[in-house]
Write a protein that holds these residues in place. Sequence first.
Motif, PDB file in Angstrom:
ATOM      1  N   VAL A  42       0.775  -1.240  -0.010  1.00 45.48           N
ATOM      2  CA  VAL A  42       0.054   0.016  -0.023  1.00 45.48           C
ATOM      3  C   VAL A  42       0.990   1.265   0.063  1.00 45.48           C
ATOM      4  O   VAL A  42       1.667   1.456   0.813  1.00 45.48           O
ATOM      5  CB  VAL A  42      -1.065   0.088   1.263  1.00 45.48           C
ATOM      6  CG1 VAL A  42      -1.891   1.364   1.186  1.00 45.48           C
ATOM      7  CG2 VAL A  42      -1.756  -1.215   1.294  1.00 45.48           C
ATOM      8  N   TYR A  43       0.864   2.190  -0.896  1.00 47.55           N
ATOM      9  CA  TYR A  43       1.515   3.337  -1.233  1.00 47.55           C
ATOM     10  C   TYR A  43       0.732   4.496  -0.488  1.00 47.55           C
ATOM     11  O   TYR A  43      -0.641   4.382  -0.810  1.00 47.55           O
ATOM     12  CB  TYR A  43       1.517   3.638  -2.377  1.00 47.55           C
ATOM     13  CG  TYR A  43       2.421   2.764  -3.336  1.00 47.55           C
ATOM     14  CD1 TYR A  43       3.753   2.725  -3.271  1.00 47.55           C
ATOM     15  CD2 TYR A  43       2.020   1.774  -4.303  1.00 47.55           C
ATOM     16  CE1 TYR A  43       4.473   1.668  -3.884  1.00 47.55           C
ATOM     17  CE2 TYR A  43       2.812   0.766  -4.914  1.00 47.55           C
ATOM     18  CZ  TYR A  43       4.030   0.917  -4.713  1.00 47.55           C
ATOM     19  OH  TYR A  43       4.783  -0.304  -5.075  1.00 47.55           O
ATOM     20  N   ALA A  44       0.977   4.873   0.556  1.00 50.83           N
ATOM     21  CA  ALA A  44       0.318   5.685   1.670  1.00 50.83           C
ATOM     22  C   ALA A  44       0.852   7.018   1.931  1.00 50.83           C
ATOM     23  O   ALA A  44       2.062   7.343   2.182  1.00 50.83           O
ATOM     24  CB  ALA A  44      -0.093   5.179   3.043  1.00 50.83           C
ATOM     25  N   SER A  45      -0.129   8.146   2.077  1.00 52.28           N
ATOM     26  CA  SER A  45       0.249   9.296   2.423  1.00 52.28           C
ATOM     27  C   SER A  45      -0.968   9.943   3.604  1.00 52.28           C
ATOM     28  O   SER A  45      -1.812   9.944   3.003  1.00 52.28           O
ATOM     29  CB  SER A  45       0.527  10.279   1.376  1.00 52.28           C
ATOM     30  OG  SER A  45       0.824  11.657   1.867  1.00 52.28           O
ATOM     31  N   ASP A  46      -0.600  10.288   4.384  1.00 62.46           N
ATOM     32  CA  ASP A  46      -1.465  10.778   5.308  1.00 62.46           C
ATOM     33  C   ASP A  46      -1.507  12.387   5.142  1.00 62.46           C
ATOM     34  O   ASP A  46      -2.290  13.140   6.116  1.00 62.46           O
ATOM     35  CB  ASP A  46      -1.244  10.554   6.976  1.00 62.46           C
ATOM     36  CG  ASP A  46      -1.437   9.275   7.098  1.00 62.46           C
ATOM     37  OD1 ASP A  46      -2.322   8.587   6.886  1.00 62.46           O
ATOM     38  OD2 ASP A  46      -0.312   8.478   7.655  1.00 62.46           O
ATOM     39  N   ASP A  47      -0.889  12.968   4.415  1.00 59.63           N
ATOM     40  CA  ASP A  47      -0.841  14.258   4.169  1.00 59.63           C
ATOM     41  C   ASP A  47      -2.287  14.773   3.691  1.00 59.63           C
ATOM     42  O   ASP A  47      -3.104  14.426   3.079  1.00 59.63           O
ATOM     43  CB  ASP A  47      -0.200  14.650   2.781  1.00 59.63           C
ATOM     44  CG  ASP A  47       0.254  16.192   2.713  1.00 59.63           C
ATOM     45  OD1 ASP A  47      -0.402  16.810   3.213  1.00 59.63           O
ATOM     46  OD2 ASP A  47       1.540  16.424   2.204  1.00 59.63           O
ATOM     47  N   GLU A 147      -1.252  -9.344   4.853  1.00 62.92           N
ATOM     48  CA  GLU A 147      -0.689  -8.103   5.436  1.00 62.92           C
ATOM     49  C   GLU A 147       0.172  -7.341   4.351  1.00 62.92           C
ATOM     50  O   GLU A 147       0.722  -7.847   3.626  1.00 62.92           O
ATOM     51  CB  GLU A 147       0.304  -8.560   6.662  1.00 62.92           C
ATOM     52  CG  GLU A 147       0.517  -7.103   7.650  1.00 62.92           C
ATOM     53  CD  GLU A 147       1.568  -7.643   8.895  1.00 62.92           C
ATOM     54  OE1 GLU A 147       2.602  -7.179   9.062  1.00 62.92           O
ATOM     55  OE2 GLU A 147       1.035  -8.545   9.685  1.00 62.92           O
ATOM     56  N   ALA A 148      -0.194  -5.933   4.473  1.00 62.48           N
ATOM     57  CA  ALA A 148       0.373  -5.201   3.328  1.00 62.48           C
ATOM     58  C   ALA A 148       1.620  -4.559   3.999  1.00 62.48           C
ATOM     59  O   ALA A 148       1.898  -4.159   5.229  1.00 62.48           O
ATOM     60  CB  ALA A 148      -0.463  -4.213   3.034  1.00 62.48           C
ATOM     61  N   THR A 149       2.733  -4.428   2.805  1.00 68.87           N
ATOM     62  CA  THR A 149       3.779  -3.503   2.942  1.00 68.87           C
ATOM     63  C   THR A 149       3.422  -2.093   2.896  1.00 68.87           C
ATOM     64  O   THR A 149       2.985  -1.828   1.942  1.00 68.87           O
ATOM     65  CB  THR A 149       5.120  -4.050   2.356  1.00 68.87           C
ATOM     66  OG1 THR A 149       5.361  -5.252   2.610  1.00 68.87           O
ATOM     67  CG2 THR A 149       6.461  -2.939   2.721  1.00 68.87           C
ATOM     68  N   VAL A 150       3.483  -1.029   4.036  1.00 71.21           N
ATOM     69  CA  VAL A 150       3.523   0.174   3.660  1.00 71.21           C
ATOM     70  C   VAL A 150       4.455   1.096   3.254  1.00 71.21           C
ATOM     71  O   VAL A 150       5.739   0.809   3.643  1.00 71.21           O
ATOM     72  CB  VAL A 150       2.755   0.965   4.927  1.00 71.21           C
ATOM     73  CG1 VAL A 150       2.527   2.259   4.699  1.00 71.21           C
ATOM     74  CG2 VAL A 150       1.544   0.081   5.494  1.00 71.21           C
ATOM     75  N   VAL A 151       4.409   1.396   1.865  1.00 73.88           N
ATOM     76  CA  VAL A 151       5.611   2.252   1.482  1.00 73.88           C
ATOM     77  C   VAL A 151       4.963   3.829   1.377  1.00 73.88           C
ATOM     78  O   VAL A 151       3.811   4.356   0.684  1.00 73.88           O
ATOM     79  CB  VAL A 151       5.691   2.121   0.041  1.00 73.88           C
ATOM     80  CG1 VAL A 151       6.667   2.840  -0.812  1.00 73.88           C
ATOM     81  CG2 VAL A 151       6.246   0.282  -0.027  1.00 73.88           C
ATOM     82  N   PRO A 152       5.916   4.811   2.084  1.00 73.74           N
ATOM     83  CA  PRO A 152       5.367   6.267   2.002  1.00 73.74           C
ATOM     84  C   PRO A 152       5.417   6.739   0.765  1.00 73.74           C
ATOM     85  O   PRO A 152       6.215   6.526  -0.204  1.00 73.74           O
ATOM     86  CB  PRO A 152       6.443   6.596   3.037  1.00 73.74           C
ATOM     87  CG  PRO A 152       6.986   5.697   3.709  1.00 73.74           C
ATOM     88  CD  PRO A 152       6.843   4.444   2.790  1.00 73.74           C
ATOM     89  N   VAL A 153       4.307   7.604   0.377  1.00 75.33           N
ATOM     90  CA  VAL A 153       4.315   8.327  -0.608  1.00 75.33           C
ATOM     91  C   VAL A 153       4.939   9.632  -0.552  1.00 75.33           C
ATOM     92  O   VAL A 153       4.356  10.279   0.299  1.00 75.33           O
ATOM     93  CB  VAL A 153       2.830   8.719  -1.450  1.00 75.33           C
ATOM     94  CG1 VAL A 153       2.748   9.481  -2.566  1.00 75.33           C
ATOM     95  CG2 VAL A 153       2.146   7.189  -1.755  1.00 75.33           C
ATOM     96  N   GLU A 154       5.889  10.207  -1.544  1.00 81.67           N
ATOM     97  CA  GLU A 154       6.547  11.359  -1.285  1.00 81.67           C
ATOM     98  C   GLU A 154       6.534  12.068  -2.479  1.00 81.67           C
ATOM     99  O   GLU A 154       7.155  11.615  -3.643  1.00 81.67           O
ATOM    100  CB  GLU A 154       8.039  11.012  -0.683  1.00 81.67           C
ATOM    101  CG  GLU A 154       7.893  10.435   0.559  1.00 81.67           C
ATOM    102  CD  GLU A 154       9.521  10.154   1.080  1.00 81.67           C
ATOM    103  OE1 GLU A 154      10.380  10.745   0.718  1.00 81.67           O
ATOM    104  OE2 GLU A 154       9.597   9.292   1.929  1.00 81.67           O
ATOM    105  N   VAL A 155       5.562  12.789  -2.614  1.00 79.03           N
ATOM    106  CA  VAL A 155       5.310  13.409  -3.833  1.00 79.03           C
ATOM    107  C   VAL A 155       5.272  15.161  -3.485  1.00 79.03           C
ATOM    108  O   VAL A 155       4.478  15.297  -2.454  1.00 79.03           O
ATOM    109  CB  VAL A 155       4.257  13.154  -4.587  1.00 79.03           C
ATOM    110  CG1 VAL A 155       2.960  13.238  -3.819  1.00 79.03           C
ATOM    111  CG2 VAL A 155       3.983  13.731  -5.954  1.00 79.03           C
TER     112      VAL A 155
END
Length: 175
Positions: A42-47, A147-155
């Motif tokens: 899961v590519y995730a960003s809480d921004d 279970e997912a590996t979380v990858v931070p989205v940095e954009v």
Amino acid sequence: MDATALELVTKARDLGEVEAVALGPGATDASKRLGEYGAATVYASDDEVFSEYIAQPAAQAMFELVGQHSPELVLFATNYDSRDIAGRLAAKTGSTLMSNAIALPSVDVAQTAVFGGSTLVDVKLEGTPKLVLVRPKSFVAEPSGGEATVVPVEVSIGDELRKARRLERHEEQAA
């Protein structure tokens, strides 16, 4: 999290390895649930930019993720925000966007209903990435215990993508 997202992740398991994108406040927390339904990554960003501004920041993030990871197929839930993001992503990638899908027999074919639902039509999906908006309740959401590996989205979301600010948000009603 939109219930249709779990339906899409469940269906995507039949089509190959599942990667999901979660953007906005609570995205990292949503990753656990997406993993339970079959997302390996899961590519995730809480921004907050993704909930504060309409479509443009999310479309840019999706465009960058598509460029980095070259998915063959990108599924979207048919809701107001996703339709806007998918349309903008189609414009940015030059991809065709298929709307109103109710089934996905393969990564190359989607089905839609016409004539009031009396006839099913197979639509051949071409190009990469294939972009498909799927109607809610087209698939049954079923957990797989993963279970997912979380990858931070940095954009970087510049001021040019912060044009339409959301002043009030009404949650869509589940049909």
